[in-house]
Write an enzyme that holds these catalytic residues in place. Structure first.
Site, PDB file in Angstrom:
ATOM      1  N   CYS A  79      76.120  33.918  31.711  1.00 19.02           N
ATOM      2  CA  CYS A  79      75.837  33.240  30.441  1.00 19.02           C
ATOM      3  C   CYS A  79      75.286  31.831  30.689  1.00 19.02           C
ATOM      4  CB  CYS A  79      77.078  33.257  29.538  1.00 19.02           C
ATOM      5  SG  CYS A  79      76.675  32.925  27.811  1.00 19.02           S
ATOM      6  N   HIS A 186      77.688  38.889  29.024  1.00 15.76           N
ATOM      7  CA  HIS A 186      79.004  38.809  29.658  1.00 15.76           C
ATOM      8  C   HIS A 186      79.368  40.163  30.252  1.00 15.76           C
ATOM      9  CE1 HIS A 186      80.275  34.785  28.382  1.00 15.76           C
ATOM     10  NE2 HIS A 186      79.474  34.998  27.349  1.00 15.76           N
ATOM     11  N   GLU A 188      81.818  41.007  31.937  1.00 15.94           N
ATOM     12  CA  GLU A 188      83.264  41.250  31.822  1.00 15.94           C
ATOM     13  C   GLU A 188      83.655  41.687  30.414  1.00 15.94           C
ATOM     14  OE1 GLU A 188      81.782  38.378  31.877  1.00 15.94           O
ATOM     15  OE2 GLU A 188      82.797  36.926  30.592  1.00 15.94           O
TER      16      GLU A 188
END
Lengths: 215, 252
Positions: A79, A186, A188
């Protein structure tokens, strides 16, 4: 071992939890001597480009990271962390970045060329389109991933664009030049697609470690 | 183009999911962590946890729940309910939530939105609005305290104000449609969506998978939230998504 760079701007928890789930060893640190022992680094980041660069400079982490990259060791920016790898950003006044990759970070215009309004931030799930093969994208599905950002990298070198998505403009989503890698989304928070990408990065780091042992 | 998001909402009380959810394949039907994982597998794009704990201990338990969920989920999740201060937001976000949702506290003290947005970024701050049509106002009125108290705010004006103050998203619940299972409130959703520059999550009224088509196509919502139809297995996230795909709506 992956070192997560803690410079006060990241959502460290979600990245570290994801690595835990993948069973990769990691540590979180803001200290150069500790980070230097890692085999690969993750540079997370949420917040403003200018604030982030100011902190990195103050802690001399900018020089540490440029040096790290020049040694050919893997680094993954996520990001804002990805945006910091580029030349500069116009967020809160022009700020110079780490300049490891060529390109500028600009705000989404919020209006299309034909005058239609669209929402900023670019928030939600958008579909990836791959531009070239790369070990980071190995067995990663060309599916949807989760984005939250108001600024976008422009004028980058096409050779360094691994994947993009479409949101009024072409949004660089995965970038890479040798050992310097980044994702605008992202991983994750991007379900199985993102987890596979993180796993690929972790295994690149493991290979790096093995190469070091054999030297 | 962004995919339209489907968001299940879980009411969590003292660390347990309430509403008598009936799942067959889960060991513990009331465990928020297991339910979160279940919805994740079904293709939920995000989850909302609403903390309806009455006690301080219940709220502390919520922090543990958030931490456990963060360890299991690879999709974003929002926590709302009982968040009254920057300290509350910090606790929840540090435990691993991606966003916090503010409702009554934001109406009582709108500065709270800005404080949160300045500290964590707008993307972390969702403002939840409970809206009910008001004949005299000829528009929708904002209610607080779980829909019990009317306020002076007209919904569109409040939505704009919230965004101006830093809200990154609006979670819009229609009190008129909520529980009716007749579909989302399309005029309300459309009106708010046209008035603000941030994503709008439509909530309240979903009764079948068919209801998700007009809320995206006609009312232009960015996301749609539902609780009971998923909990009572009247439909599933996967079913809603495959229906939307057939209808030409972009979903993940």
């Amino acid at each position: 071992m992956i070192g997560i760079v803690d410079y006060g701007m990241g959502n460290l928890h979600s990245v570290s939890k994801a690595l835990e789930r993948l069973n990769y060893d990691y540590f979180i640190s803001e200290k150069q001597d500790e980070l230097a022992k890692a085999d690969g680094l993750i540079l997370p980041g949420v917040g403003s480009f200018k604030d982030a660069m100011e902190i990195l400079r103050k802690e001399n982490l900018d020089k540490f990271l440029t040096n790290w990259a020049s040694l050919g060791k893997p680094i993954l920016g996520i990001c804002l962390g990805m945006q910091l790898l580029f030349d500069k950003s116009e967020e809160n006044g022009e700020t110079t970045g780490l300049s490891l990759l060529k390109g500028k970070v600009r705000r989404f215009k919020g209006v299309t060329e034909t005058g239609e309004r669209y929402k900023v931030p670019h928030m939600g799930w958008n579909r990836l389109q791959f531009h070239q093969e790369h070990s980071l994208l190995d067995q990663v599905e060309e599916g949807h991933v989760y984005f939250v950002h108001s600024y976008v990298v422009q004028e980058m070198d096409k050779a360094e664009l691994l994947a993009s998505c479409d949101y009024d403009v072409i949004v660089p989503a995965v970038v890479g030049k040798n050992n310097v890698l980044g994702t605008q989304f992202h991983p994750e928070k991007s379900s199985s697609v993102g987890m596979k990408l993180l796993e690929n990065f972790a295994s690149m780091v493991t290979k790096e470690k093995e190469a070091k042992i054999h030297e | 183009m962004l995919a339209k998001r489907i968001i299940p909402c879980l009411d969590v009380k003292e660390g347990r999911v309430v509403k008598g959810i009936q799942f067959v394949n889960l060991r513990d039907a009331g465990d928020p962590v297991e339910l979160a994982a279940f919805y994740d597998q079904q293709g939920a794009d995000e989850l909302v946890f609403l903390d309806i704990s009455a006690s301080h201990e219940g709220r502390e338990t919520m922090v543990d729940v958030v931490e456990q969920v963060a360890g299991q989920l690879a999709i974003p999740f929002t926590v709302g309910g009982g968040i009254n201060s920057l300290a509350d937001m910090k606790r929840i976000l540090r435990a691993g939530a991606d966003k916090v949702s503010l409702n009554t506290a934001a109406v009582l003290r709108p500065e709270l939105i800005t404080e949160g947005a300045d500290f964590f970024g707008s993307q972390c701050i969702v403002v939840a609005i409970d809206a009910k049509y008001d004949e005299a106002l000829r528009s929708w009125r904002v209610f607080t305290h779980g829909g019990r108290k009317p306020t002076e705010w007209e919904v569109i004006a409040w939505a704009k104000e919230a965004v101006k103050r830093g809200a990154g998203e609006i979670l819009l619940t229609s009190m008129d449609q909520d529980g009716e299972k007749k579909g989302f409130d399309l005029p309300l959703t459309k009106a708010v969506g046209e008035a603000v520059t941030v994503p709008v999550i439509a909530s309240g009224g979903a009764g079948s998978k068919e209801d998700f088509d007009p809320v995206f196509k006609e009312a232009k919502a960015d996301a749609a939230l539902a609780a009971s139809i998923f909990h009572y297995k009247e439909t599933s996230v996967a079913e809603v998504k495959s229906f939307l795909k057939q209808k030409g709506v972009e979903v993940r």
